[in-house]
Scaffold this motif. Structure first.
Motif, PDB file in Angstrom:
ATOM      1  N   GLY A 114      44.151  24.830  54.869  1.00 41.09           N
ATOM      2  CA  GLY A 114      43.935  26.227  55.692  1.00 41.09           C
ATOM      3  C   GLY A 114      42.816  26.648  56.045  1.00 41.09           C
ATOM      4  O   GLY A 114      42.617  26.974  57.117  1.00 41.09           O
ATOM      5  N   GLN A 115      41.644  26.621  55.415  1.00 38.29           N
ATOM      6  CA  GLN A 115      40.327  26.908  55.659  1.00 38.29           C
ATOM      7  C   GLN A 115      39.751  26.029  56.807  1.00 38.29           C
ATOM      8  O   GLN A 115      39.036  26.562  57.564  1.00 38.29           O
ATOM      9  N   VAL A 116      39.889  24.785  56.584  1.00 37.13           N
ATOM     10  CA  VAL A 116      39.464  24.032  57.543  1.00 37.13           C
ATOM     11  C   VAL A 116      40.097  24.109  58.939  1.00 37.13           C
ATOM     12  O   VAL A 116      39.783  24.298  60.004  1.00 37.13           O
ATOM     13  N   ILE A 117      41.658  24.151  58.742  1.00 38.75           N
ATOM     14  CA  ILE A 117      42.199  24.523  59.915  1.00 38.75           C
ATOM     15  C   ILE A 117      42.153  25.922  60.834  1.00 38.75           C
ATOM     16  O   ILE A 117      41.707  25.913  61.935  1.00 38.75           O
ATOM     17  N   ARG A 118      41.497  26.871  60.131  1.00 35.65           N
ATOM     18  CA  ARG A 118      41.346  28.065  60.392  1.00 35.65           C
ATOM     19  C   ARG A 118      40.024  27.978  61.055  1.00 35.65           C
ATOM     20  O   ARG A 118      39.652  28.498  62.168  1.00 35.65           O
ATOM     21  N   ALA A 119      38.940  27.380  60.565  1.00 28.81           N
ATOM     22  CA  ALA A 119      37.643  26.750  61.184  1.00 28.81           C
ATOM     23  C   ALA A 119      37.440  26.085  62.513  1.00 28.81           C
ATOM     24  O   ALA A 119      36.903  26.552  63.271  1.00 28.81           O
ATOM     25  N   ILE A 142      49.162  27.704  48.922  1.00 25.62           N
ATOM     26  CA  ILE A 142      48.239  27.738  49.850  1.00 25.62           C
ATOM     27  C   ILE A 142      48.781  27.958  51.130  1.00 25.62           C
ATOM     28  O   ILE A 142      49.508  27.061  51.845  1.00 25.62           O
ATOM     29  N   PRO A 143      48.441  28.958  52.175  1.00 27.53           N
ATOM     30  CA  PRO A 143      48.849  29.151  53.141  1.00 27.53           C
ATOM     31  C   PRO A 143      48.485  28.279  54.335  1.00 27.53           C
ATOM     32  O   PRO A 143      47.126  27.770  54.193  1.00 27.53           O
ATOM     33  N   LEU A 144      49.126  27.823  55.539  1.00 28.17           N
ATOM     34  CA  LEU A 144      48.817  27.109  56.481  1.00 28.17           C
ATOM     35  C   LEU A 144      47.526  27.973  57.322  1.00 28.17           C
ATOM     36  O   LEU A 144      46.713  27.189  57.617  1.00 28.17           O
ATOM     37  N   PHE A 145      48.007  29.183  57.408  1.00 24.93           N
ATOM     38  CA  PHE A 145      47.086  30.098  58.143  1.00 24.93           C
ATOM     39  C   PHE A 145      46.455  31.209  57.339  1.00 24.93           C
ATOM     40  O   PHE A 145      47.217  32.119  57.153  1.00 24.93           O
ATOM     41  N   PRO A 146      45.311  30.992  56.644  1.00 30.44           N
ATOM     42  CA  PRO A 146      44.757  31.957  55.908  1.00 30.44           C
ATOM     43  C   PRO A 146      44.646  33.272  56.664  1.00 30.44           C
ATOM     44  O   PRO A 146      44.201  33.151  57.844  1.00 30.44           O
ATOM     45  N   PRO A 147      44.372  34.516  56.037  1.00 29.36           N
ATOM     46  CA  PRO A 147      43.844  35.388  56.714  1.00 29.36           C
ATOM     47  C   PRO A 147      42.732  35.225  57.426  1.00 29.36           C
ATOM     48  O   PRO A 147      41.549  34.649  56.871  1.00 29.36           O
TER      49      PRO A 147
END
Length: 175
Positions: A114-119, A142-147
């Motif tokens: 999720g952190q890489v996707i968010r970035a 672990i969320p797909l899209f973190p806050p």
């Protein structure tokens, strides 16, 4: 040079989780990846981008499943005995994306987490979001899209029901 396509292909629970809190994906056992076109997808990928948590989870599963695919792991820590073609990269997502583009990769799989996707969303590098939506509510994980994930509008390109009540969805960024 052709533009790089940034393609995220993953499985997600109905409540938006990509793994249990410990990184386990045991809940996917009844949903083979090939039911969602994974082998043909992987064959069309030039490189893989993943975070350290995803890398560690994949390594715990046994033999490296992506031989011959250049893999970039976003991490600040060195990798112990990485498989051939796997490189650790510290730094920001934009620099790593620029490196992938400079190498001429046409399609890069944003494997997660999720952190890489968010970035990647934050720097405008998510073109295709392909998901196996699995009919399970994990409750936590672990969320797909973190806050903190930026807004991103997508359009539906494909939707198909699969065995066991799962859905195969493909979204793309307009334009």
């Amino acid at each position: 040079m052709a533009r790089t396509i940034w393609h995220c292909h993953l499985a997600v629970s109905l409540d938006g989780r990509i793994a249990r809190p410990d990184g386990s994906v045991d809940w996917l056992a009844d949903y083979p990846a090939e039911d969602f076109g994974f082998e043909s997808f992987l064959a069309g990928v030039d490189a893989i981008l993943m975070g350290r948590g995803t890398y560690d989870a994949v390594r715990r599963m046994g033999d490296w499943p992506y031989p011959g695919k250049p893999t970039l792991v976003l991490t600040s820590r060195p990798l112990d005995d990485p498989p051939e073609g796997v490189e650790a990269h510290a730094g920001d997502a934009a620099a790593i994306a620029a490196a992938c583009e400079a190498r001429g990769y046409r399609r890069v799989w944003i494997e997660g987490g999720g952190q890489v996707i968010r970035a990647m969303i934050a720097i405008g590098k998510l073109d295709v979001l392909e998901m196996a939506v699995i009919p399970i509510i994990l409750g936590e994980g672990i969320p797909l899209f973190p806050p903190g994930t930026a807004e991103l509008r997508l359009r539906l390109r494909h939707c198909e029901a699969r065995a066991g009540g799962a859905l195969h969805l493909v979204y793309e960024r307009p334009g």
